[in-house]
Design a protein around this motif. Structure first.
Motif, PDB file in Angstrom:
ATOM      1  N   TYR A 110      33.977  36.093  38.180  1.00  0.00           N
ATOM      2  CA  TYR A 110      33.838  36.173  36.883  1.00  0.00           C
ATOM      3  C   TYR A 110      32.358  35.823  36.407  1.00  0.00           C
ATOM      4  N   SER A 111      32.089  36.519  35.335  1.00  0.00           N
ATOM      5  CA  SER A 111      30.666  36.204  35.085  1.00  0.00           C
ATOM      6  C   SER A 111      30.531  34.986  34.306  1.00  0.00           C
ATOM      7  N   VAL A 112      29.569  34.048  35.018  1.00  0.00           N
ATOM      8  CA  VAL A 112      29.058  32.610  34.574  1.00  0.00           C
ATOM      9  C   VAL A 112      28.084  32.690  33.964  1.00  0.00           C
ATOM     10  N   LYS A 113      28.032  31.892  32.575  1.00  0.00           N
ATOM     11  CA  LYS A 113      26.608  31.763  31.952  1.00  0.00           C
ATOM     12  C   LYS A 113      26.412  30.410  31.876  1.00  0.00           C
ATOM     13  N   ILE A 114      25.242  30.065  32.008  1.00  0.00           N
ATOM     14  CA  ILE A 114      24.716  28.518  32.064  1.00  0.00           C
ATOM     15  C   ILE A 114      23.821  28.423  30.987  1.00  0.00           C
ATOM     16  N   ALA A 115      23.997  27.933  29.892  1.00  0.00           N
ATOM     17  CA  ALA A 115      23.125  27.633  28.913  1.00  0.00           C
ATOM     18  C   ALA A 115      22.501  29.233  28.273  1.00  0.00           C
ATOM     19  N   HIS A 116      21.234  29.389  28.534  1.00  0.00           N
ATOM     20  CA  HIS A 116      20.652  30.827  28.209  1.00  0.00           C
ATOM     21  C   HIS A 116      20.292  31.508  29.225  1.00  0.00           C
ATOM     22  N   ALA A 117      20.733  31.175  30.445  1.00  0.00           N
ATOM     23  CA  ALA A 117      20.375  32.045  31.755  1.00  0.00           C
ATOM     24  C   ALA A 117      21.160  33.285  31.588  1.00  0.00           C
ATOM     25  N   ASP A 118      20.595  34.355  32.316  1.00  0.00           N
ATOM     26  CA  ASP A 118      21.296  35.505  32.556  1.00  0.00           C
ATOM     27  C   ASP A 118      22.606  35.186  33.370  1.00  0.00           C
ATOM     28  N   PRO A 119      23.624  35.996  33.007  1.00  0.00           N
ATOM     29  CA  PRO A 119      25.034  35.391  33.573  1.00  0.00           C
ATOM     30  C   PRO A 119      24.685  36.124  35.014  1.00  0.00           C
ATOM     31  N   MET A 121      27.544  36.654  38.650  1.00  0.00           N
ATOM     32  CA  MET A 121      28.796  36.922  39.086  1.00  0.00           C
ATOM     33  C   MET A 121      29.117  35.515  39.989  1.00  0.00           C
ATOM     34  N   VAL A 122      30.298  35.026  39.731  1.00  0.00           N
ATOM     35  CA  VAL A 122      30.656  33.985  40.674  1.00  0.00           C
ATOM     36  C   VAL A 122      32.036  34.457  41.313  1.00  0.00           C
ATOM     37  N   THR A 123      32.107  34.520  42.618  1.00  0.00           N
ATOM     38  CA  THR A 123      33.351  34.787  43.333  1.00  0.00           C
ATOM     39  C   THR A 123      34.167  33.634  43.329  1.00  0.00           C
ATOM     40  N   VAL A 649      24.752  54.969  32.382  1.00  0.00           N
ATOM     41  CA  VAL A 649      25.903  54.287  31.995  1.00  0.00           C
ATOM     42  C   VAL A 649      25.667  52.749  32.002  1.00  0.00           C
ATOM     43  N   GLN A 650      24.875  52.248  32.772  1.00  0.00           N
ATOM     44  CA  GLN A 650      24.706  50.878  33.206  1.00  0.00           C
ATOM     45  C   GLN A 650      23.850  50.449  31.783  1.00  0.00           C
ATOM     46  N   SER A 651      22.988  51.236  31.152  1.00  0.00           N
ATOM     47  CA  SER A 651      22.205  50.752  30.139  1.00  0.00           C
ATOM     48  C   SER A 651      23.144  50.821  28.786  1.00  0.00           C
ATOM     49  N   GLU A 652      24.231  51.849  28.689  1.00  0.00           N
ATOM     50  CA  GLU A 652      25.343  51.647  27.684  1.00  0.00           C
ATOM     51  C   GLU A 652      26.073  50.344  27.962  1.00  0.00           C
ATOM     52  N   TRP A 653      26.427  50.309  29.264  1.00  0.00           N
ATOM     53  CA  TRP A 653      27.194  48.939  29.211  1.00  0.00           C
ATOM     54  C   TRP A 653      26.553  47.457  28.889  1.00  0.00           C
ATOM     55  N   LYS A 654      25.335  47.468  29.185  1.00  0.00           N
ATOM     56  CA  LYS A 654      24.562  46.453  28.869  1.00  0.00           C
ATOM     57  C   LYS A 654      24.408  46.123  27.466  1.00  0.00           C
ATOM     58  N   GLN A 655      24.195  47.346  26.467  1.00  0.00           N
ATOM     59  CA  GLN A 655      24.418  47.195  25.246  1.00  0.00           C
ATOM     60  C   GLN A 655      25.785  46.728  24.884  1.00  0.00           C
ATOM     61  N   ALA A 656      27.000  47.285  25.245  1.00  0.00           N
ATOM     62  CA  ALA A 656      28.087  46.827  24.726  1.00  0.00           C
ATOM     63  C   ALA A 656      28.665  45.645  25.259  1.00  0.00           C
ATOM     64  N   TYR A 657      28.471  45.305  26.730  1.00  0.00           N
ATOM     65  CA  TYR A 657      28.717  43.922  27.070  1.00  0.00           C
ATOM     66  C   TYR A 657      27.684  43.190  27.678  1.00  0.00           C
ATOM     67  N   PRO A 661      28.339  41.485  33.979  1.00  0.00           N
ATOM     68  CA  PRO A 661      27.604  42.326  34.655  1.00  0.00           C
ATOM     69  C   PRO A 661      28.662  43.659  34.987  1.00  0.00           C
ATOM     70  N   MET A 662      28.190  44.898  35.172  1.00  0.00           N
ATOM     71  CA  MET A 662      29.125  46.018  35.416  1.00  0.00           C
ATOM     72  C   MET A 662      29.296  46.392  36.736  1.00  0.00           C
ATOM     73  N   GLU A 663      30.623  46.533  37.455  1.00  0.00           N
ATOM     74  CA  GLU A 663      30.752  46.591  38.806  1.00  0.00           C
ATOM     75  C   GLU A 663      31.269  48.067  38.766  1.00  0.00           C
ATOM     76  N   TYR A 664      30.698  48.790  39.759  1.00  0.00           N
ATOM     77  CA  TYR A 664      31.446  50.217  40.061  1.00  0.00           C
ATOM     78  C   TYR A 664      31.451  50.765  41.603  1.00  0.00           C
ATOM     79  N   LYS A 665      32.198  51.633  41.911  1.00  0.00           N
ATOM     80  CA  LYS A 665      32.237  52.053  43.040  1.00  0.00           C
ATOM     81  C   LYS A 665      32.487  53.658  43.109  1.00  0.00           C
TER      82      LYS A 665
END
Ligand SMILES: Nc1ncnc2c1ncn2[C@@H]1O[C@H](COP(=O)(O)OP(=O)(O)OP(=O)(O)O)[C@@H](O)[C@H]1O
Ligand SMILES: [Mg+2]
Lengths: 807, 226
Positions: A110-119, A121-123, A649-657, A661-665
């Motif tokens: 899951y994406s974890v945000k602490i205060a205003h730091a960048d999100p 991913m925490v497993t 695609v990544q930059s579209e993702w950043k704008q939308a969400y 973070p985006m994950e792909y394979k």
């Protein structure tokens, strides 16, 4: 006395440096393989042993067919959340029951945000209800187990995660924002506790344990389900059998009532041998019995077998060389006997010698382990260590045990042979003619080669199967296909479609790497058939690049495609009708019945490993098709410049969400992952085979040296009588090659049976080829002949006068 | 000291008994130096091995120091080896992995002689046989004669009452052989050690005080010397 014997032992080791090196080195290699295996087994066995209180913790398992890969009933650890209350209310021994999110394995975290730091991913973020720490006895460093999860929206961190996120474990009262999917607005959680990281691995592992409130709810309507894992702490249950019997009865009564509410017939559901099932299993059995997957014991079984074999091969070398060498020590034995030494003293002396050698091997082996452990850990994706092992004490005891066993196995027979030498015979000089040990030695050589040749054959066949799999037509085009771990969203998909180079954006519930099977019973021409159903968006099948066998694929131009048309795969068509296009089938839902029309048949495409057959499947585009929760967003690109496009695609993702973070394979990588497990296994077999074969050859080399040496006089006499070098080499080779030939004959059926079993594990496999058998035979004969010839040549080239003078 | 009565030894081969020794009866007293002589294959080594309890006779009785030893258990036999019997071999049979010093020390270790006593006895023997300089060498670094000296020193280390030697000079040149024989004679006369040797050489036999002539397993002659 002991000192003198030790001195003699060391001197005779030095005198026979090459053999000693082969002996000790070989044993060290065998031991290393064995101890690595032991480390791994210890690691696996240590699951859920971090607290003595865990013996009262049990996992609840329900028998059902949801989420099962073959749509059959299985005992599953993912249960209807209502089972928690069922256990809590009906089982008096249940002190606490907790519900934990199922481990779906879809998302890596899951994406974890602490205060205003960048999100980040925490497993290992797990959701549970308030009772989690009443069941699992974690040690609280901050906060306490009683109250930590009392309030909803709370979270307990493991010490390691607290340090990683905050740099300290004093984090009580701080908040985290957790986003579970990309457009999740996020949940603010307050840290109410920090627990110590247990020393041994946990089957219910987590980095952070949340109580978001999700696991507290029980769906109101009887037809709705929430699936989760359930654990319970029982008050000293001596007999799980009796408990499970009453549990089954409670469950059966419950199902009868529940099915009535859902307007279903108990007798309709549970027929043809299908039975309801609910049970608890001790936590320590959970790791050993994963549903659907092979347990570590089953996975490891061949490895355990192989490493034991390897150890045996090296011990055999040891025994062989020691008995061969014993001739050199015979005089010592004879003399000592007439000086007045007891037989048991002699046995002890030679045992001490082999103990000395196995001790050196053990030290070498510890060094070797330190060297190979990082690679091993990387390869098997574990964190094993030797010295920092939490079970170092157990390990050392095991090592001492192993050391004694090896010493006895390797040393006892040679000591016994040696101590039995008759002094008169020895001192007369006739001890060499004795047949003693020769039969055993030959037997051991054969045994050793049986193992090695079996390995060679197995490698040959496994290599063929691997090639077959990596070149197999998957039924879809895996190149230039990318799967983003997220659900389909029309507006986002539209944005992606605008990127040049993106051909299709689609979703499906079934694609290699993330397939979600939903069983359905259809009625075709009055017959009931079990099918697997997959929901796709319009573009999914074209973007996968599947091949159409009959009819057509879905298309926007056909209005009915979003309502009641379906496409079958070949397997389904084979079940239903050879020419199904245009025909229709129906399904029953309670009292209602729906009709679907078949518009096309596609070639089977693979979405699991090659061990599983492709299920008969029906593909549908429903009106929900685009939005249902698939966690697959397929991107078909029409250029090979993947990197460039994925950046866009990544930059579209950043704008939308921005908060997720985006994950792909790439599907090529997904396919590689599917093959990985198998390749790993084969690599290991290759490694072990190389070790085993080289050990056998080393053994053969050393043994032939001894035989050549022992027959020096015979060789010299023959030369004087006019034998050519070649004749002498043949003479020495003959007996060994016969042994290798016998070993080949024995290995063939063994290899055939073992490899056949392995091949049978694949639904898609090659026919048993013949040539690996022939190659193994030829290779083993040639290599053995070369090995023996090195020594035979030396003997043949020796100066006969010298040999005869000093007989 | 040694009393042999009707000792017989045969090997059965395809049902036929091949006699090696026939009805050997003799007495050897403390302090004697006996040489056994005879043609090759006569049974000399076999007789010596029986005396040394390395082989058992098929028939007959054998008393060693007044004790019947025809069927002795291992423990008793080993006690006799440790305390009363020293062997000397034609092929020396020193232990290759041990130095000269250690070879001589070995029987003392088995006999559990204390370390100071051990050191003094070995020093004494090395000195007496003139091999002090060689004490740290291994057997393969010695000449045949030197090896046989070490072999004898080893046999003497445990202070046996009897030495059994099967062709002790068989592999040696005459000068070295003479040295060994002189040594035997001295041991016999000065230390009172009983010696039984097998030899092919009439000359060597003259060092002793009695000769047993054997042919075809039968004692043909028993003569006193000197
Ligand atoms: N194990 C055996 N099996 C059969 N016959 C044997 C065996 N050992 C010895 N013999 C026979 O016993 C006879 C006597 O052997 P022995 O070694 O005592 O002779 P020897 O007098 O010492 O001869 P040499 O002077 O050649 O050493 C020989 O004929 C030999 O063939
Ligand atoms: Mg002889």
């Amino acid at each position: 006395m002991f000192k003198l014997n030790l001195k003699i032992a060391l001197r005779s080791l030095f005198k026979n440096k090459v053999y000693a090196a082969i002996n000790i080195g070989g044993l060290a290699i065998g031991l290393t393989a064995f101890i690595l295996m032991l480390l791994y087994v210890n690691h696996e066995e240590s699951y859920d042993t971090w607290s003595p209180q865990l013996k009262d913790v049990y996992q609840v398992r329900e028998k059902h067919s949801f989420f099962s890969p073959d749509n059959e009933d299985h005992w599953q650890e993912i249960n209807d959340s209502r089972m928690a209350n069922l256990v809590r209310e009906n089982i008096p021994q249940a002190l606490a029951v907790t519900r934990v999110t199922a481990d779906w394995g879809f998302s890596s975290g899951y994406s974890v945000k602490i205060a205003h730091a960048d999100p980040v991913m925490v497993t290992g973020m797990k959701d549970a209800d308030s009772s989690f720490f009443q069941v699992f006895p974690y040690e609280f460093l901050q906060g306490d187990s009683e109250s930590a999860l009392n309030a909803p929206k709370s979270v307990v961190l493991k010490e390691s995660l607290a340090r990683k996120l905050f740099g300290t474990e004093k984090v009580l009262g701080k908040t985290l924002k957790v986003l579970m999917w990309r457009n999740d607005p996020g949940t603010d959680l307050t840290i109410t506790g920090v627990v110590a990281d247990p020393v041994t691995p946990q089957s219910v592992g987590f980095n952070a344990l949340m109580r978001t409130g999700e696991e507290d709810k029980v769906p109101e309507s009887a037809g709705n389900f929430h699936y989760c894992q359930i654990y319970t702490k029982l008050n000293q249950v001596a007999d799980t059998g009796a408990l499970n019997q009453s549990l089954l009865k409670i469950y059966t009564d419950y199902q009868k009532k529940s099915l009535v509410q859902r307007k279903l017939q108990y007798n309709e559901i549970y027929k043809n041998g299908k039975t309801p099932g609910l049970k608890v299993i001790p936590l320590k059995d959970v790791h050993l019995n994963p549903p659907f997957k092979l347990s570590w014991v089953e996975k490891l079984r061949p490895v355990i077998g192989i490493s034991i074999f390897l150890l045996v091969v090296s011990i055999i070398n040891f025994v062989n060389l020691a008995t061969a060498q014993s001739v050199q020590r015979a005089k010592e034995v004879g003399v000592k006997k007439v000086l007045g030494v007891y037989k048991r003293e002699l046995i002890a002396q030679f045992l001490v010698e082999s103990a000395l050698q196995s001790m050196i091997s053990l030290f070498l082996c510890v060094v070797l382990i330190e060297v190979v452990l990082p690679t091993f850990n990387h390869h098997f994706n574990v964190q094993l260590s030797f010295w920092l092992n939490p079970q170092l004490k157990t390990m050392l005891i095991q090592l001492i045990g192993l050391f004694s066993v090896v010493t006895l196995l390797a040393g006892f027979y040679p000591s016994w042979v040696l101590s039995n030498y008759n002094p008169v015979a020895v001192l007369k000089g006739s001890y060499e003619s004795g047949l003693k040990g020769v039969v055993l030695r030959n037997g051991l050589v054969v045994f050793q080669f049986v193992i090695s040749i079996t390995f060679i054959i197995a490698i040959g066949i496994m290599h063929r199967q691997t090639q077959f799999m990596s070149n197999k037509d998957l039924g879809f085009e895996r190149g230039e296909l990318v799967n983003i771990k997220t659900n389909y969203d029309e507006s986002f998909a539209e944005k992606l479609r605008k990127i040049p180079g993106v051909q299709y954006v689609a979703t499906t519930t079934q694609v290699m790497g993330n397939a979600f099977n939903v069983p359905e019973e259809i009625i075709y021409k009055g017959k009931q058939l079990n099918m697997n159903t997959v929901t796709v968006s319009m573009d999914a099948l074209p973007s996968l690049g599947v091949r159409v066998l009959q009819g057509r694929l879905f298309a926007k131009t056909y209005k009915q495609d979003t309502i009641n048309t379906v496409i079958l795969n070949e397997a389904a068509a084979n079940l239903i009708d050879k020419k199904p296009v245009g025909k229709s089938y129906s399904i029953k839902d309670g009292d209602k019945s729906y009709v679907f029309q078949i518009v096309g048949v596609i070639k089977n495409y693979h979405n699991e490993g090659f061990d599983k057959a492709v299920l008969p499947t029906i593909y549908k585009v429903t009106h929900l098709g685009g939005t249902s929760s698939t966690n697959n967003l397929l991107l078909r690109l029409n250029t090979s410049n993947t990197g460039e496009i994925m950046k866009k695609v990544q930059s579209e993702w950043k704008q939308a969400y921005p908060d997720y973070p985006m994950e792909y394979k790439a599907m090529d990588d997904v396919f590689a992952d599917v093959l990985k497990e198998n390749n790993r296994f084969i690599n290991m077999i290759v490694l072990f085979s190389i070790l085993s074969v080289s050990l056998s050859l080393l053994g053969l080399f050393a043994l032939s040296t001894f035989v050549a040496k022992r027959r020096t006089k015979e060789v010299a006499v023959r030369k004087v009588l006019g034998a050519s070098n070649l004749q002498i080499i043949n003479l020495l080779n003959r007996s060994f090659l016969l042994l290798v030939l016998i070993a080949n004959l024995i290995s063939w059926p063994i290899a055939y049976i073992l490899v056949k079993k392995w091949l049978d594990g694949f639904a898609y496999r090659i026919d048993m080829p013949v040539y690996p058998f022939l190659i193994a035979t030829i290779v083993s004969l040639v290599v053995s002949a070369l090995t023996v010839s090195i020594q035979a040549r030396k003997a043949a080239n020796g100066d006969p006068v010298h040999a005869l003078k000093y007989e | 000291m040694i009393q042999l009565n009707n000792i017989e030894k045969y090997y059965a081969n395809k049902g036929i008994k091949n006699y090696v020794l026939r009805l050997v009866t003799t007495t050897i007293k403390q302090g004697e130096f006996v040489s056994i002589m005879g043609p090759s294959g006569a049974g000399k080594s076999t007789l010596l091995n029986i005396i040394g309890m390395l082989e058992e006779p098929t028939y007959g009785s054998y008393e060693f120091l007044g004790e019947d030893v025809t069927s002795l258990n291992e423990r008793k036999r080993i006690e006799l080896y440790r305390n009363h019997i020293g062997f000397v071999f034609q092929a020396y049979h020193l232990i290759d992995e041990m130095t000269v010093y250690e070879n001589i020390e070995a029987p003392l270790l088995y006999k559990k002689v204390g370390s100071s006593e051990r050191a003094s006895r070995i020093a004494d023997l090395l000195d007496r046989f003139n091999i002090v300089a060689k004490k740290d060498l291994f057997p393969n670094q010695l000449s045949g004669g030197q090896q046989q000296l070490v072999g004898i020193a080893r046999a003497l280390a445990a202070q046996p009452s009897i030495i059994l030697a099967d062709e002790p000079t068989g592999n040696l040149q005459s000068a070295q052989a003479e040295e060994i024989m002189t040594l035997f004679k001295k041991l016999n006369q000065e230390d009172g050690i009983t010696i039984i040797q097998v030899t092919h050489s009439e000359k060597n036999a003259q060092y002793g005080n009695r000769i047993l002539h054997i042919a075809d397993g039968v004692v043909k002659e028993d003569v006193a010397v000197g």
